[in-house]
Design a protein around this motif. Structure first.
Motif, PDB file in Angstrom:
ATOM      1  N   ILE A  78       0.819  -1.217   0.000  1.00 28.53           N
ATOM      2  CA  ILE A  78       0.000   0.000   0.000  1.00 28.53           C
ATOM      3  C   ILE A  78       0.855   1.271   0.000  1.00 28.53           C
ATOM      4  N   ALA A  94     -11.141  -2.348  -5.556  1.00 30.72           N
ATOM      5  CA  ALA A  94     -11.569  -3.006  -4.314  1.00 30.72           C
ATOM      6  C   ALA A  94     -13.017  -2.633  -3.965  1.00 30.72           C
ATOM      7  N   LEU A 119     -10.976   3.438   2.232  1.00 29.45           N
ATOM      8  CA  LEU A 119     -10.791   4.436   1.184  1.00 29.45           C
ATOM      9  C   LEU A 119      -9.564   5.261   1.529  1.00 29.45           C
ATOM     10  N   GLU A 240      -8.620  -9.650  20.372  1.00 29.81           N
ATOM     11  CA  GLU A 240      -8.010 -10.981  20.274  1.00 29.81           C
ATOM     12  C   GLU A 240      -8.386 -11.898  21.427  1.00 29.81           C
ATOM     13  N   PHE A 259      -9.272 -11.215  15.774  1.00 31.24           N
ATOM     14  CA  PHE A 259      -8.951 -12.636  15.697  1.00 31.24           C
ATOM     15  C   PHE A 259      -9.763 -13.481  16.681  1.00 31.24           C
TER      16      PHE A 259
HETATM   17  P1  C2E Z   1      -7.341  -1.360   8.665  1.00 30.16           P
HETATM   18  O1  C2E Z   1      -8.415  -0.863   7.786  1.00 30.16           O
HETATM   19  O2  C2E Z   1      -7.213  -0.708   9.999  1.00 30.16           O
HETATM   20  O3  C2E Z   1      -7.612  -2.930   8.789  1.00 30.16           O
HETATM   21  C1  C2E Z   1      -7.484  -3.663   9.979  1.00 30.16           C
HETATM   22  C2  C2E Z   1      -6.212  -4.489   9.969  1.00 30.16           C
HETATM   23  O4  C2E Z   1      -6.110  -5.184  11.198  1.00 30.16           O
HETATM   24  C3  C2E Z   1      -6.184  -5.556   8.883  1.00 30.16           C
HETATM   25  O5  C2E Z   1      -4.846  -5.651   8.422  1.00 30.16           O
HETATM   26  C4  C2E Z   1      -6.575  -6.813   9.650  1.00 30.16           C
HETATM   27  O6  C2E Z   1      -6.123  -8.008   9.046  1.00 30.16           O
HETATM   28  C5  C2E Z   1      -5.889  -6.566  10.962  1.00 30.16           C
HETATM   29  N1  C2E Z   1      -6.509  -7.301  12.052  1.00 30.16           N
HETATM   30  C6  C2E Z   1      -7.793  -7.706  12.164  1.00 30.16           C
HETATM   31  N2  C2E Z   1      -8.028  -8.304  13.331  1.00 30.16           N
HETATM   32  C7  C2E Z   1      -6.865  -8.291  14.023  1.00 30.16           C
HETATM   33  C8  C2E Z   1      -6.468  -8.762  15.333  1.00 30.16           C
HETATM   34  O7  C2E Z   1      -7.247  -9.303  16.097  1.00 30.16           O
HETATM   35  N3  C2E Z   1      -5.162  -8.545  15.687  1.00 30.16           N
HETATM   36  C9  C2E Z   1      -4.277  -7.931  14.863  1.00 30.16           C
HETATM   37  N4  C2E Z   1      -3.023  -7.770  15.294  1.00 30.16           N
HETATM   38  N5  C2E Z   1      -4.619  -7.455  13.631  1.00 30.16           N
HETATM   39  C10 C2E Z   1      -5.901  -7.645  13.216  1.00 30.16           C
HETATM   40  P2  C2E Z   1      -4.515  -5.799   6.875  1.00 30.16           P
HETATM   41  O8  C2E Z   1      -5.535  -6.667   6.225  1.00 30.16           O
HETATM   42  O9  C2E Z   1      -3.089  -6.177   6.792  1.00 30.16           O
HETATM   43  O10 C2E Z   1      -4.732  -4.321   6.312  1.00 30.16           O
HETATM   44  C11 C2E Z   1      -3.882  -3.271   6.698  1.00 30.16           C
HETATM   45  C12 C2E Z   1      -4.378  -1.934   6.218  1.00 30.16           C
HETATM   46  O11 C2E Z   1      -4.319  -1.831   4.793  1.00 30.16           O
HETATM   47  C13 C2E Z   1      -5.821  -1.649   6.570  1.00 30.16           C
HETATM   48  O12 C2E Z   1      -5.908  -1.256   7.912  1.00 30.16           O
HETATM   49  C14 C2E Z   1      -6.143  -0.544   5.582  1.00 30.16           C
HETATM   50  O13 C2E Z   1      -5.686   0.694   6.049  1.00 30.16           O
HETATM   51  C15 C2E Z   1      -5.306  -0.932   4.362  1.00 30.16           C
HETATM   52  N6  C2E Z   1      -6.192  -1.580   3.366  1.00 30.16           N
HETATM   53  C16 C2E Z   1      -6.614  -2.863   3.320  1.00 30.16           C
HETATM   54  N7  C2E Z   1      -7.425  -3.067   2.271  1.00 30.16           N
HETATM   55  C17 C2E Z   1      -7.537  -1.884   1.616  1.00 30.16           C
HETATM   56  C18 C2E Z   1      -8.255  -1.442   0.448  1.00 30.16           C
HETATM   57  O14 C2E Z   1      -9.005  -2.191  -0.207  1.00 30.16           O
HETATM   58  N8  C2E Z   1      -8.122  -0.127   0.092  1.00 30.16           N
HETATM   59  C19 C2E Z   1      -7.346   0.724   0.806  1.00 30.16           C
HETATM   60  N9  C2E Z   1      -7.266   2.001   0.380  1.00 30.16           N
HETATM   61  N10 C2E Z   1      -6.663   0.352   1.893  1.00 30.16           N
HETATM   62  C20 C2E Z   1      -6.751  -0.938   2.318  1.00 30.16           C
END
Ligand code: C2E
Ligand code: MG
Ligand code: MG
Ligand code: MG
Length: 292
Positions: A78, A94, A119, A240, A259
């Motif tokens: 990203i 997406a 977004l 978690e 989680f």
């Molecule tokens: P976010 O929107 O704050 O998404 C939450 C993140 O926390 C996700 O990481 C998710 O997998 C992770 N997560 C969920 N539950 C837990 C938990 O219990 N413990 C921990 N440690 N983590 C948890 P992910 O999937 O790696 O996504 C990271 C970031 O990437 C997202 O943060 C978001 O800012 C961005 N992102 C993801 N998909 C998109 C998208 O389609 N478009 C845009 N613009 N950004 C995206």
């Protein structure tokens, strides 16, 4: 230290910088090809009502499936997508893919849900954002309330008048609006009142040490209280443990994601879960014991 390092080290340093720039450029080119080659997909993480333990929504989270690199998480691509502005077409993809998936699940008779899509700030700046989203909803015959847009405080901190206008037109369209990672940015409480959000998402950094860190407990209580007085829903990210869930439920938080309930799932696995969730006694998290 820089002075004593001398000429050779300086050259070495620029060579290193060039290597990094080259790596960034190559990642950018790879990302572009990945986008053209449809290597992106969405995973879905359930959002639950804390009280009933039932699924009320799903957050769509992008993944990059590359033959050489495997399943790459957003943190690894990203930032480069943002720098190169590739995040705009990728993020718009997406959004559309989440709408398509929501329609497919509805057509299969699965229980209706709100799908939350992230977004980025650059996407938010698109002049035709509301029209773009309206046309996606229209294409898949989705009610606007089935879509929630998650923006971070950095989005809100752009030019205020434009942000107000964009948020108002999205609100008028009928999509839901959530502030992601709440508490980690710099948005002022005055803006929070002025912008028409529906939901606050408590950042997972405040959730992690619930039960041991009194400051984090106080912050979570304050965010839930703030949401309440402003008439917003509140969801906690990164839950978690059952202890965290119990604390949040007692604090008055409406929903949770994390989680404890489920990690982000493939669309197929999410659909299976939705199918199971039809059972009347279905719960994705244990019931809180001994709470009043
Ligand atoms: P976010 O929107 O704050 O998404 C939450 C993140 O926390 C996700 O990481 C998710 O997998 C992770 N997560 C969920 N539950 C837990 C938990 O219990 N413990 C921990 N440690 N983590 C948890 P992910 O999937 O790696 O996504 C990271 C970031 O990437 C997202 O943060 C978001 O800012 C961005 N992102 C993801 N998909 C998109 C998208 O389609 N478009 C845009 N613009 N950004 C995206
Ligand atoms: Mg999010
Ligand atoms: Mg977040
Ligand atoms: Mg409730």
């Amino acid at each position: 230290q820089a002075k004593s390092a001398g000429r050779n080290n300086y050259k070495f340093y620029t060579a290193d910088m060039n290597a990094r720039a080259a790596e960034r450029l190559s990642l950018e080119a790879t990302l572009r090809r990945a986008f053209e080659g449809s290597e992106f997909l969405l995973h879905y993480q359930p959002q639950l009502d804390l009280d009933s333990g039932r699924i009320v929504g799903a957050e769509a989270l992008i993944r990059w499936q590359n033959p050489k690199r495997g399943l790459v998480p957003p943190s690894r691509f990203i930032p480069v997508a943002e720098e190169s502005r590739l995040i705009v077409p990728i993020g718009n993809w997406a959004l559309r893919e989440a709408c398509r998936q929501a329609r497919e699940w509805l057509d299969r008779g699965l229980p209706p849900l709100t799908i939350a899509v992230n977004l980025s700030a650059l996407q938010f700046q698109q002049a035709n954002l509301t029209e773009l989203i309206a046309s996606m909803l229209d294409e898949y015959g989705l009610p606007p309330s089935a879509l929630e847009l998650e923006v971070t405080e950095s989005v809100v901190m752009q030019e205020v008048d434009r942000v107000v206008k964009t948020l108002a037109s999205l609100k008028e369209l009928g999509v839901k609006l959530a502030i992601d990672d709440f508490g980690t940015g710099y948005s002022s409480l005055a803006y929070l009142k002025r912008f028409s959000f529906d939901k606050l998402k408590i950042d997972r950094s405040f959730v992690h040490d619930l039960g041991t860190d009194r400051n984090d407990e106080a912050i979570c209580l304050a965010i839930v209280g703030l949401a309440k007085v402003l008439g917003l829903k509140c969801i906690a990210e990164g839950v978690e443990t059952q202890a965290q869930a119990i604390f949040l439920l007692a604090a008055g938080c409406d929903e949770m994601q994390g989680f404890l309930a489920a990690e982000p799932l493939t669309a197929d696995r999410f659909a299976t879960l939705l199918e199971q969730s039809r059972q009347p006694d279905f719960r994705l998290i244990p019931a809180a014991q001994g709470l009043t």
